[in-house]
Design an enzyme around this catalytic site. Structure first.
Site, mmCIF file in Angstrom:
data_model
loop_
_atom_site.group_PDB
_atom_site.id
_atom_site.type_symbol
_atom_site.label_atom_id
_atom_site.label_comp_id
_atom_site.label_asym_id
_atom_site.label_seq_id
_atom_site.Cartn_x
_atom_site.Cartn_y
_atom_site.Cartn_z
ATOM 1 C CG ASN A 10 55.897 39.416 65.370
ATOM 2 O OD1 ASN A 10 56.862 39.566 64.613
ATOM 3 N ND2 ASN A 10 54.690 39.111 64.945
ATOM 4 N NE ARG A 93 55.853 35.697 62.626
ATOM 5 C CZ ARG A 93 55.591 36.557 61.656
ATOM 6 N NH1 ARG A 93 55.615 37.859 61.890
ATOM 7 N NH2 ARG A 93 55.321 36.136 60.446
ATOM 8 C CG HIS A 182 51.040 32.980 57.376
ATOM 9 N ND1 HIS A 182 50.394 33.152 56.170
ATOM 10 C CD2 HIS A 182 51.363 34.219 57.801
ATOM 11 C CE1 HIS A 182 50.333 34.442 55.885
ATOM 12 N NE2 HIS A 182 50.928 35.111 56.855
ATOM 13 N NE ARG A 243 53.977 39.442 50.706
ATOM 14 C CZ ARG A 243 53.705 39.027 51.956
ATOM 15 N NH1 ARG A 243 52.789 38.087 52.169
ATOM 16 N NH2 ARG A 243 54.346 39.553 52.971
ATOM 17 C CD GLU A 386 50.530 34.180 63.467
ATOM 18 O OE1 GLU A 386 49.744 35.094 63.169
ATOM 19 O OE2 GLU A 386 51.578 33.966 62.858
#
Ligand code: AMP
Length: 400
Positions: A10, A93, A182, A243, A386
């Site tokens: 990743n 990823r 995601h 965010r 993940e």
């Protein structure tokens, strides 16, 4: 010897996270992180999960190439180097796959070119992902490299959910639509939730709430995503650590015209100085809860705004799905913050949604139900994974 291991990479803009998994039994052999690539204070932390030994390096690491070489050296020290015949694939990823990539894909030159073409949609992430892929290819040119896209799970969204209601020609010219992110986590968690209920993914409808520092919700009908809260970028939707999530787009015009802010200023404001940190100065839910317990009003209001948005999405996705079998909480906040889970679903008994306080308070590592026995809708905590999902998808593709 059958090659059954997958290295999952990743690659971020200044970091690389990795895990080595053995798909013969799904076990994890090694994990680590390279941080602050390109700085004087680079750090590599490697853990061999078989022996439990951890090593750290703190020498400067100039770029992703050097980072990956250091990772390869660390793996080799434990006899699991990149040259190992047991390695079946490297799974990467990749954040943005646009409308092109609907499933994991073995990387060749055409795939690299397409990920490159999508850079304008993910200007921070896709270039870092590409660097990671190219570096890994240089180290093991003969090994299949597989791209697993964060957007892929959401490509099943109907146009009614994926399109913004703006001029179609303009939207199409600039590839403006809702992509969602995601996706690997939403895919894994929705399937694991079905498993927890003892049912096939095709038989259940699930609302997945991925609440980490970034946060997103998705509505999954019979194993396929039909709506998700992130959009063209990860800015849309839930209140997140830094965010804003949803807001009236006219706020941006107002900040530009009246506040004199540049596009980059607004970008930074909404992505880095908003959400929980903008509301109360902290983005870690543990700290926010500590402050609330100490009577801090700003922290309490931030928590209430966070939870209010979450409830709105639960209600919206309940309506989108019509029938809901389970609501699943995952990621850092979802897996750990019992107060968020309780508050998000409080008072929704009329919708068949309830959280059992005793079950909700239990800490644990595995997937578990927190709804009272006999509830119409199951409420679950389902730890996301993940890396395992990327490794599974990569391994399935290389045909071992
Ligand atoms: P993630 O992005 O999934 O790694 O989630 C990171 C976030 O999870 C942190 O910023 C915290 O807000 C939250 N978090 C992690 N551990 C806990 C905990 N024990 N209790 C509450 N929130 C937590």
């Amino acid at each position: 010897m059958t090659a059954s291991r997958v290295l999952v990479l990743n690659s971020g803009s200044s970091s690389v996270k990795y895990q080595l998994l053995d798909m013969a039994d799904g076990s994890r052999l090694a994990t680590g992180l390279v941080e602050r690539i390109g700085e004087e204070t680079s750090r590599l932390k490697h853990t061999d999960l078989v022996s439990g030994a951890t090593r750290e390096r703190t020498a400067p690491i100039a770029d992703h190439g050097a980072a990956l070489k250091s990772v390869a050296e660390e793996l080799a020290l434990d006899g699991r180097g990149l040259d190992s015949p047991e390695l079946a694939a490297i799974g990467h990823r990749v954040v943005h796959g646009g409308q092109t990539f609907t499933r994991p894909t073995v990387i060749d030159d055409a795939v690299l070119a397409e990920i490159e073409r999508l850079v304008p949609l993910a200007p921070l992430h896709n270039p870092a992902n590409l660097t990671g892929i190219r570096t890994a290819q240089a180290l093991r040119p003969d090994l299949p490299q597989v791209a697993v896209f964060d957007t892929a799970f959401h490509t099943t969204m109907p146009e009614s959910a994926a399109r913004y209601a703006i001029d179609v020609a303009t939207a199409d010219e600039h590839s403006i639509r809702r992509y969602g992110f995601h996706g690997t986590s939403h895919a894994y968690v929705s399937r694991a939730t079905a498993e927890l209920l003892g049912r096939a993914p095709e038989e259940v409808n699930v609302i997945v709430l991925h609440l980490g520092n970034g946060a997103s919700a998705s509505a999954v009908r019979a194993g396929r995503c039909v709506d998700t809260s992130m959009g063209l970028t990860p800015l849309e939707g839930l209140v997140m650590g830094t965010r804003s999530g949803d807001l009236d787009p006219a706020v941006i015009f107002h900040l530009a015209r009246v506040g004199g802010m540049s596009t980059d200023d607004v970008d930074t404001l909404l992505n880095k100085r908003s959400g929980l940190i903008g509301l109360c100065g902290d983005n870690d839910m543990r700290e926010i809860r500590r402050r609330i317990d100490a009577g801090d009003g700003a922290a309490e209001l931030a928590f209430e705004i966070y939870v209010h948005r979450l409830r709105k999405y639960v209600g919206a996705y309940y309506a989108v799905l019509g029938k809901v079998d389970a609501v699943a909480f995952t990621a850092g906040v979802g897996e750990n913050a019992a107060e968020v889970r309780a508050a998000a679903l409080a008072g929704l008994e009329g919708m068949g949604l309830a959280v059992d306080p005793a079950l909700n308070a239990v800490r644990g590592d595995g997937a578990r139900l927190i709804s009272p026995a006999g509830s119409r809708v199951a409420v679950a905590v389902v730890p996301t994974d993940e890396e395992l999902e990327i490794a599974r998808q990569a391994y399935a593709l290389v045909g071992n």
